[in-house]
Scaffold this motif. Structure first.
Motif, PDB file in Angstrom:
ATOM      1  N   ARG A 175       0.833  -1.205   0.000  1.00 48.10           N
ATOM      2  CA  ARG A 175       0.000   0.000   0.000  1.00 48.10           C
ATOM      3  C   ARG A 175       0.865   1.250   0.000  1.00 48.10           C
ATOM      4  NH1 ARG A 175      -4.796  -0.666   0.763  1.00 48.10           N
ATOM      5  NH2 ARG A 175      -4.471  -2.531   2.018  1.00 48.10           N
ATOM      6  N   VAL A 176       0.500   2.210  -0.846  1.00 43.06           N
ATOM      7  CA  VAL A 176       1.273   3.459  -0.963  1.00 43.06           C
ATOM      8  C   VAL A 176       0.328   4.657  -0.831  1.00 43.06           C
ATOM      9  CG1 VAL A 176       3.108   2.406  -2.364  1.00 43.06           C
ATOM     10  CG2 VAL A 176       1.128   3.428  -3.499  1.00 43.06           C
ATOM     11  N   PRO A 177       0.865   5.879  -0.637  1.00 45.01           N
ATOM     12  CA  PRO A 177       0.016   7.058  -0.426  1.00 45.01           C
ATOM     13  C   PRO A 177      -0.806   7.427  -1.666  1.00 45.01           C
ATOM     14  CG  PRO A 177       2.291   7.498   0.239  1.00 45.01           C
ATOM     15  CD  PRO A 177       2.295   6.194  -0.508  1.00 45.01           C
ATOM     16  N   VAL A 178      -1.922   8.095  -1.403  1.00 44.31           N
ATOM     17  CA  VAL A 178      -2.765   8.634  -2.476  1.00 44.31           C
ATOM     18  C   VAL A 178      -2.890  10.142  -2.264  1.00 44.31           C
ATOM     19  CG1 VAL A 178      -5.052   8.439  -1.357  1.00 44.31           C
ATOM     20  CG2 VAL A 178      -4.856   8.130  -3.831  1.00 44.31           C
ATOM     21  N   ALA A 179      -3.167  10.874  -3.325  1.00 46.98           N
ATOM     22  CA  ALA A 179      -3.252  12.343  -3.246  1.00 46.98           C
ATOM     23  C   ALA A 179      -4.629  12.782  -2.740  1.00 46.98           C
ATOM     24  CB  ALA A 179      -2.960  12.949  -4.614  1.00 46.98           C
ATOM     25  N   TYR A 180      -4.817  12.695  -1.419  1.00 50.74           N
ATOM     26  CA  TYR A 180      -6.065  13.103  -0.754  1.00 50.74           C
ATOM     27  C   TYR A 180      -5.931  14.597  -0.490  1.00 50.74           C
ATOM     28  CZ  TYR A 180      -9.784  12.476   2.880  1.00 50.74           C
ATOM     29  OH  TYR A 180     -10.938  12.514   3.643  1.00 50.74           O
ATOM     30  N   GLY A 181      -6.385  15.393  -1.464  1.00 46.32           N
ATOM     31  CA  GLY A 181      -6.140  16.830  -1.450  1.00 46.32           C
ATOM     32  C   GLY A 181      -6.530  17.530  -0.163  1.00 46.32           C
ATOM     33  N   TYR A 182      -7.720  17.245   0.334  1.00 44.16           N
ATOM     34  CA  TYR A 182      -8.235  17.944   1.518  1.00 44.16           C
ATOM     35  C   TYR A 182      -7.341  17.723   2.742  1.00 44.16           C
ATOM     36  CZ  TYR A 182     -11.441  19.384   5.223  1.00 44.16           C
ATOM     37  OH  TYR A 182     -12.005  19.993   6.327  1.00 44.16           O
ATOM     38  N   ARG A 183      -6.734  16.551   2.828  1.00 44.66           N
ATOM     39  CA  ARG A 183      -5.923  16.222   4.003  1.00 44.66           C
ATOM     40  C   ARG A 183      -4.420  16.180   3.705  1.00 44.66           C
ATOM     41  NH1 ARG A 183      -8.571  15.233   8.403  1.00 44.66           N
ATOM     42  NH2 ARG A 183     -10.842  15.086   8.239  1.00 44.66           N
ATOM     43  N   TRP A 184      -4.007  16.684   2.533  1.00 45.41           N
ATOM     44  CA  TRP A 184      -2.577  16.646   2.220  1.00 45.41           C
ATOM     45  C   TRP A 184      -1.853  17.709   3.044  1.00 45.41           C
ATOM     46  CZ3 TRP A 184      -0.268  12.696   0.371  1.00 45.41           C
ATOM     47  CH2 TRP A 184       1.092  12.790   0.015  1.00 45.41           C
ATOM     48  N   THR A 216       0.794  19.609   2.855  1.00 44.50           N
ATOM     49  CA  THR A 216       1.264  20.885   2.280  1.00 44.50           C
ATOM     50  C   THR A 216       0.207  21.559   1.405  1.00 44.50           C
ATOM     51  OG1 THR A 216       2.251  19.759   0.382  1.00 44.50           O
ATOM     52  CG2 THR A 216       3.674  20.091   2.290  1.00 44.50           C
ATOM     53  N   GLY A 217      -1.038  21.063   1.466  1.00 40.95           N
ATOM     54  CA  GLY A 217      -2.125  21.685   0.712  1.00 40.95           C
ATOM     55  C   GLY A 217      -2.485  20.930  -0.552  1.00 40.95           C
ATOM     56  N   ALA A 218      -3.748  21.063  -0.936  1.00 41.98           N
ATOM     57  CA  ALA A 218      -4.285  20.313  -2.081  1.00 41.98           C
ATOM     58  C   ALA A 218      -3.524  20.595  -3.374  1.00 41.98           C
ATOM     59  CB  ALA A 218      -5.762  20.641  -2.258  1.00 41.98           C
ATOM     60  N   GLU A 219      -3.023  21.827  -3.521  1.00 33.97           N
ATOM     61  CA  GLU A 219      -2.357  22.199  -4.785  1.00 33.97           C
ATOM     62  C   GLU A 219      -1.038  21.436  -4.989  1.00 33.97           C
ATOM     63  OE1 GLU A 219      -1.005  24.941  -1.554  1.00 33.97           O
ATOM     64  OE2 GLU A 219      -2.927  24.089  -2.179  1.00 33.97           O
ATOM     65  N   ALA A 269       1.505  16.149  -7.243  1.00 35.36           N
ATOM     66  CA  ALA A 269       2.927  15.945  -7.533  1.00 35.36           C
ATOM     67  C   ALA A 269       3.635  15.234  -6.377  1.00 35.36           C
ATOM     68  CB  ALA A 269       3.594  17.289  -7.813  1.00 35.36           C
ATOM     69  N   GLU A 270       3.349  15.670  -5.152  1.00 34.71           N
ATOM     70  CA  GLU A 270       4.064  15.107  -3.994  1.00 34.71           C
ATOM     71  C   GLU A 270       3.656  13.661  -3.715  1.00 34.71           C
ATOM     72  OE1 GLU A 270       3.744  17.716  -0.629  1.00 34.71           O
ATOM     73  OE2 GLU A 270       4.683  19.407  -1.685  1.00 34.71           O
ATOM     74  N   ALA A 271       2.363  13.391  -3.768  1.00 33.52           N
ATOM     75  CA  ALA A 271       1.897  12.034  -3.459  1.00 33.52           C
ATOM     76  C   ALA A 271       2.357  11.035  -4.521  1.00 33.52           C
ATOM     77  CB  ALA A 271       0.375  12.005  -3.333  1.00 33.52           C
TER      78      ALA A 271
END
Length: 444
Positions: free
Chosen positions: A183-192, A194-197, A201-203
């Motif tokens: 299992r690896v991270p997903v780009a959950y914008g609301y809870r990221w 450093t912010g959804a924007e 890229a980061e996830a």
């Protein structure tokens, strides 16, 4: 249109006396592990309404968990399935085949993303489709590892429990689980953090780094993701995340699998949610919305990958049942005829406008998100800390149920209200349902 009158009606407490009586019978003979969101027993359903045995009519914002997108008694589904029922109910496609299965495979080849040669195999449930996608990917790549994501949900069989992120209620006490699942991270914008924007890229960079270092890309058979994560909370991965993961899979000979079981068949305003960022998956798994409520699922994908399994290696006694195939052809006919993609986009327009207005009034609403008729609100105790508020989600659902509106909750933290109305729901019922939700927030 549905034979069920398209109006909400609450004539008893919910659940009513007949439902309570049936619930007592159920408790005596049905396993306790089988839960129900709302113990009202259905007498008939259609359009945007579920009518119970006590004569109450509930507005349906659940569609049997995104299944009855065309309604629960769609004319074309009933007509085609009834005709098939009269001809024959079963021969087993692996014994003597029939045209309906071939027609469904042809429709899937036409509707799924990409213009490459495609083939399908039909099964009974979403979990079965995902499990077979893994079998096919392993057979094709001669590799074993399978990569999935935080907040993902893929089913309740042993392998798909391993693929699923959330422990309660799906995995607790049911192990040991299938090996070689990572299992690896997903780009959950609301809870990221450093912010959804920055999430996309980061996830994706984090996920790719973990796959490369912890597993080795050359050992990965498949990467499986829901283009909109359903049970995890209707999370739309932040823009850029899916294309980056798909590109990484392509570069490393990994089969990229889009799990469109909840998001497919017009639910998000496109035939498939992965189309939003132009993703063309190698394999796509479908179920739920495919057959208007009849049990059917499919794995569709690149012909050379689908053909990797040896003859006899894929199948199942009921897979691609002829009555379910007829239902699927009726559902697809309905989706095309009524432009249910357009209907889903209109539902999004109405719901998001109303829910955004509620968000301004009620600080418990942290985020409104989703696409088409797959919309959710995440509830928080405090907008600054984003601490999940599962208690409010449960209280709101309870209020809605008592008022004659069926809503579902979801989310890794149990703090998301999800809305999955049938795509054929009338706009008056849609707005009436939203009125009830607004009253529920006011009462909170």
């Amino acid at each position: 249109m549905s034979a069920v009158p398209q109006e909400r009606r609450v004539v008893t407490a919910i659940p009513g006396p007949k439902s309570i009586e049936l619930q007592a019978r159920r408790t005596a003979v049905v396993a306790g592990g089988v839960g129900s969101v709302l113990p009202v027993f259905t007498a008939r359903a259609g359009g945007g309404i579920i009518e119970d045995v006590d004569g109450n009519r509930l507005i349906d914002f659940g569609s049997g968990i995104a299944v009855t997108s065309v309604g629960a008694s769609a004319e074309a589904v009933v007509r085609r399935a009834s005709a098939q029922l009269a001809d024959f109910t079963h021969t087993c496609f692996m014994v003597t085949p029939y045209e309906g299965y071939v027609e469904v495979a042809e429709a899937l080849a036409e509707l799924t993303p990409g213009d490459h040669a495609k083939k399908s195999a039909l099964f009974n449930s979403g979990a079965e489709a995902v499990e077979n996608a893994v079998k096919i990917a392993r057979s094709y790549t001669k590799r074993q590892a399978v990569v999935v994501f935080d907040h993902g949900y893929h089913g309740r069989t042993n392998l798909t429990m391993a693929l699923t992120a959330k422990n309660m209620p799906y995995k607790q006490g049911f192990g040991p689980f299938a090996p070689e699942v990572y299992r690896v991270p997903v780009a959950y914008g609301y809870r990221w953090p450093t912010g959804a924007e920055n999430a996309g890229a980061e996830a994706s960079a984090m996920a790719i780094d973990q796959i490369s270092k912890q597993i080795g890309a050359e050992n990965v058979a498949a990467i499986i993701i829901e283009p909109v994560l359903g049970e995890g909370g209707f999370i739309e991965p932040a823009k850029g995340f899916l294309p980056a993961i798909a590109q990484f899979a392509k570069e490393n000979g990994i089969v990229f699998v889009a799990d469109e079981i909840q998001s497919g068949f017009c639910r998000t305003g496109q035939w498939f949610a992965c189309e939003d960022e132009g993703i063309v998956p190698d394999l796509i798994t479908t179920a739920k919305g495919i057959a208007g409520g009849l049990p059917l699922a499919a794995v569709t994908g690149r012909a050379e990958i689908m053909d990797a399994a040896h003859a006899g290696g894929l199948g199942g006694t009921y897979g691609g049942n002829p009555v379910a195939c007829a239902g699927a052809l009726g559902a697809i006919e309905t989706m095309k005829e009524l432009d249910l993609n357009g209907r889903a986009r209109r539902i999004e327009e109405v719901m998001k406008a109303r829910l955004a207005a509620m968000q301004e009034k009620f600080p418990v609403i942290g985020e409104v998100r989703g696409r088409g008729a797959m919309i959710a609100i995440e509830l928080v105790q405090d907008r600054a800390t984003k601490a999940p508020d599962a208690a409010s989600a449960a209280a709101l659902a309870k209020f809605c149920h008592a008022a004659g509106l069926l809503v579902l909750t979801c989310g890794t933290y149990g703090n998301v209200l999800r809305f999955l109305p049938p795509l054929v729901i009338g706009e008056d019922l849609l707005n009436e349902g939203l009125d009830i939700i607004e009253r529920a927030f006011a009462a909170l």
